[in-house]
Motif scaffolding. Structure first.
Motif, PDB file in Angstrom:
ATOM      1  N   GLN A  17       0.837  -1.209   0.000  1.00 38.02           N
ATOM      2  CA  GLN A  17       0.000   0.000   0.000  1.00 38.02           C
ATOM      3  C   GLN A  17       0.864   1.248   0.000  1.00 38.02           C
ATOM      4  OE1 GLN A  17      -2.320  -0.907   3.497  1.00 38.02           O
ATOM      5  NE2 GLN A  17      -4.057  -1.647   2.294  1.00 38.02           N
ATOM      6  N   ALA A  18       1.942   1.233   0.762  1.00 42.06           N
ATOM      7  CA  ALA A  18       2.839   2.382   0.811  1.00 42.06           C
ATOM      8  C   ALA A  18       3.482   2.648  -0.549  1.00 42.06           C
ATOM      9  CB  ALA A  18       3.923   2.157   1.872  1.00 42.06           C
ATOM     10  N   GLU A  19       3.624   1.607  -1.339  1.00 40.81           N
ATOM     11  CA  GLU A  19       4.194   1.750  -2.678  1.00 40.81           C
ATOM     12  C   GLU A  19       3.139   2.084  -3.730  1.00 40.81           C
ATOM     13  OE1 GLU A  19       7.377   1.768  -3.729  1.00 40.81           O
ATOM     14  OE2 GLU A  19       7.985   1.655  -1.636  1.00 40.81           O
ATOM     15  N   GLY A  20       1.877   2.209  -3.303  1.00 38.91           N
ATOM     16  CA  GLY A  20       0.822   2.614  -4.218  1.00 38.91           C
ATOM     17  C   GLY A  20       0.008   1.497  -4.836  1.00 38.91           C
ATOM     18  N   PHE A  21       0.199   0.275  -4.393  1.00 39.28           N
ATOM     19  CA  PHE A  21      -0.593  -0.827  -4.918  1.00 39.28           C
ATOM     20  C   PHE A  21      -2.013  -0.757  -4.373  1.00 39.28           C
ATOM     21  CE2 PHE A  21       3.608  -2.428  -5.682  1.00 39.28           C
ATOM     22  CZ  PHE A  21       3.483  -3.231  -6.808  1.00 39.28           C
ATOM     23  N   ALA A  22      -2.991  -1.007  -5.243  1.00 38.33           N
ATOM     24  CA  ALA A  22      -4.388  -1.048  -4.812  1.00 38.33           C
ATOM     25  C   ALA A  22      -4.638  -2.383  -4.136  1.00 38.33           C
ATOM     26  CB  ALA A  22      -5.315  -0.887  -6.010  1.00 38.33           C
ATOM     27  N   THR A  23      -5.167  -2.344  -2.929  1.00 40.28           N
ATOM     28  CA  THR A  23      -5.426  -3.580  -2.191  1.00 40.28           C
ATOM     29  C   THR A  23      -6.878  -3.711  -1.775  1.00 40.28           C
ATOM     30  OG1 THR A  23      -4.890  -2.539  -0.085  1.00 40.28           O
ATOM     31  CG2 THR A  23      -3.076  -3.598  -1.264  1.00 40.28           C
ATOM     32  N   ASP A  24      -7.691  -2.703  -2.090  1.00 35.50           N
ATOM     33  CA  ASP A  24      -9.036  -2.678  -1.520  1.00 35.50           C
ATOM     34  C   ASP A  24     -10.172  -2.707  -2.536  1.00 35.50           C
ATOM     35  OD1 ASP A  24      -8.503  -0.207  -2.542  1.00 35.50           O
ATOM     36  OD2 ASP A  24      -9.046   0.909  -0.740  1.00 35.50           O
ATOM     37  N   ASN A  25      -9.888  -3.035  -3.790  1.00 30.69           N
ATOM     38  CA  ASN A  25     -11.012  -3.146  -4.718  1.00 30.69           C
ATOM     39  C   ASN A  25     -11.285  -4.609  -5.022  1.00 30.69           C
ATOM     40  OD1 ASN A  25      -9.595  -4.047  -7.137  1.00 30.69           O
ATOM     41  ND2 ASN A  25      -8.743  -1.985  -7.249  1.00 30.69           N
ATOM     42  N   GLU A  26     -12.422  -4.864  -5.662  1.00 29.48           N
ATOM     43  CA  GLU A  26     -12.847  -6.252  -5.859  1.00 29.48           C
ATOM     44  C   GLU A  26     -11.928  -7.040  -6.791  1.00 29.48           C
ATOM     45  OE1 GLU A  26     -16.375  -6.900  -8.452  1.00 29.48           O
ATOM     46  OE2 GLU A  26     -16.489  -4.715  -8.479  1.00 29.48           O
ATOM     47  N   PHE A  27     -11.116  -6.351  -7.586  1.00 37.31           N
ATOM     48  CA  PHE A  27     -10.245  -7.035  -8.528  1.00 37.31           C
ATOM     49  C   PHE A  27      -8.813  -7.195  -8.012  1.00 37.31           C
ATOM     50  CE2 PHE A  27     -13.532  -4.887 -11.048  1.00 37.31           C
ATOM     51  CZ  PHE A  27     -14.155  -6.017 -11.567  1.00 37.31           C
ATOM     52  N   ALA A  28      -8.504  -6.523  -6.941  1.00 43.24           N
ATOM     53  CA  ALA A  28      -7.152  -6.614  -6.384  1.00 43.24           C
ATOM     54  C   ALA A  28      -6.968  -7.981  -5.741  1.00 43.24           C
ATOM     55  CB  ALA A  28      -6.928  -5.509  -5.355  1.00 43.24           C
ATOM     56  N   ARG A  29      -5.921  -8.640  -6.137  1.00 45.75           N
ATOM     57  CA  ARG A  29      -5.621  -9.947  -5.552  1.00 45.75           C
ATOM     58  C   ARG A  29      -4.358  -9.869  -4.706  1.00 45.75           C
ATOM     59  NH1 ARG A  29      -6.667 -14.642  -9.689  1.00 45.75           N
ATOM     60  NH2 ARG A  29      -6.864 -15.744  -7.723  1.00 45.75           N
ATOM     61  N   ILE A  30      -4.016  -8.649  -4.338  1.00 45.26           N
ATOM     62  CA  ILE A  30      -2.800  -8.416  -3.560  1.00 45.26           C
ATOM     63  C   ILE A  30      -2.859  -9.141  -2.216  1.00 45.26           C
ATOM     64  CG2 ILE A  30      -1.479  -6.630  -2.349  1.00 45.26           C
ATOM     65  CD1 ILE A  30      -0.992  -6.612  -5.342  1.00 45.26           C
ATOM     66  N   GLU A  31      -4.030  -9.159  -1.585  1.00 43.51           N
ATOM     67  CA  GLU A  31      -4.117  -9.824  -0.279  1.00 43.51           C
ATOM     68  C   GLU A  31      -3.825 -11.316  -0.393  1.00 43.51           C
ATOM     69  OE1 GLU A  31      -7.588  -8.856   1.955  1.00 43.51           O
ATOM     70  OE2 GLU A  31      -7.178  -6.701   1.856  1.00 43.51           O
ATOM     71  N   ARG A  32      -4.276 -11.945  -1.460  1.00 39.74           N
ATOM     72  CA  ARG A  32      -3.977 -13.374  -1.657  1.00 39.74           C
ATOM     73  C   ARG A  32      -2.491 -13.573  -1.938  1.00 39.74           C
ATOM     74  NH1 ARG A  32      -8.180 -16.190  -5.500  1.00 39.74           N
ATOM     75  NH2 ARG A  32      -7.073 -17.992  -4.696  1.00 39.74           N
ATOM     76  N   LEU A  33      -1.924 -12.663  -2.729  1.00 39.59           N
ATOM     77  CA  LEU A  33      -0.498 -12.721  -3.009  1.00 39.59           C
ATOM     78  C   LEU A  33       0.298 -12.531  -1.722  1.00 39.59           C
ATOM     79  CD1 LEU A  33       1.949 -12.752  -4.961  1.00 39.59           C
ATOM     80  CD2 LEU A  33       1.603 -10.294  -5.218  1.00 39.59           C
ATOM     81  N   ALA A  34      -0.084 -11.538  -0.936  1.00 36.47           N
ATOM     82  CA  ALA A  34       0.616 -11.274   0.330  1.00 36.47           C
ATOM     83  C   ALA A  34       0.497 -12.468   1.275  1.00 36.47           C
ATOM     84  CB  ALA A  34       0.066 -10.013   0.983  1.00 36.47           C
ATOM     85  N   ALA A  35      -0.658 -13.099   1.307  1.00 40.61           N
ATOM     86  CA  ALA A  35      -0.843 -14.268   2.172  1.00 40.61           C
ATOM     87  C   ALA A  35       0.084 -15.398   1.738  1.00 40.61           C
ATOM     88  CB  ALA A  35      -2.296 -14.719   2.136  1.00 40.61           C
ATOM     89  N   ALA A  36       0.150 -15.642   0.441  1.00 45.11           N
ATOM     90  CA  ALA A  36       1.013 -16.709  -0.060  1.00 45.11           C
ATOM     91  C   ALA A  36       2.483 -16.393   0.213  1.00 45.11           C
ATOM     92  CB  ALA A  36       0.780 -16.905  -1.558  1.00 45.11           C
ATOM     93  N   LEU A  37       2.888 -15.151  -0.042  1.00 44.76           N
ATOM     94  CA  LEU A  37       4.265 -14.754   0.231  1.00 44.76           C
ATOM     95  C   LEU A  37       4.580 -14.835   1.724  1.00 44.76           C
ATOM     96  CD1 LEU A  37       4.636 -11.673  -2.124  1.00 44.76           C
ATOM     97  CD2 LEU A  37       5.815 -13.871  -2.327  1.00 44.76           C
ATOM     98  N   GLY A  38       3.651 -14.374   2.538  1.00 50.26           N
ATOM     99  CA  GLY A  38       3.850 -14.415   3.986  1.00 50.26           C
ATOM    100  C   GLY A  38       4.055 -15.826   4.489  1.00 50.26           C
ATOM    101  N   ARG A  39       3.215 -16.736   4.030  1.00 48.95           N
ATOM    102  CA  ARG A  39       3.350 -18.141   4.453  1.00 48.95           C
ATOM    103  C   ARG A  39       4.671 -18.738   3.995  1.00 48.95           C
ATOM    104  NH1 ARG A  39      -2.052 -18.242   2.743  1.00 48.95           N
ATOM    105  NH2 ARG A  39      -1.405 -19.259   0.819  1.00 48.95           N
ATOM    106  N   ALA A  40       5.020 -18.487   2.733  1.00 45.85           N
ATOM    107  CA  ALA A  40       6.248 -19.063   2.183  1.00 45.85           C
ATOM    108  C   ALA A  40       7.485 -18.524   2.889  1.00 45.85           C
ATOM    109  CB  ALA A  40       6.327 -18.787   0.686  1.00 45.85           C
TER     110      ALA A  40
END
Length: 61
Positions: A17-40
């Motif tokens: 978010q600090a870098e300007g990525f949209a994380t809060d719209n219905e098409f943003a899949r950043i949260e899923r990406l972040a979850a996968a990266l976080g787990r890995a």
């Protein structure tokens, strides 16, 4: 260091978010990406701690 995969996920989302990525719209899949990266990353880090012989792997901080 993040204390668990969920905390790491939250940190990743905050940094994206600090870098300007949209994380809060219905098409943003950043949260899923972040979850996968976080787990890995967390899994990798805990495996390294378990094999490194560091004090953290022995229950000492």
């Amino acid at each position: 260091m993040a204390t668990n995969a969920s905390a790491l996920e939250a940190d990743i989302i905050k940094e994206l978010q600090a870098e300007g990525f949209a994380t809060d719209n219905e098409f943003a899949r950043i949260e899923r990406l972040a979850a996968a990266l976080g787990r890995a990353v967390y899994k990798h880090m805990t495996l390294l701690d378990d094999t490194s012989g560091s004090p953290a792997s022995k229950g000492h901080t």
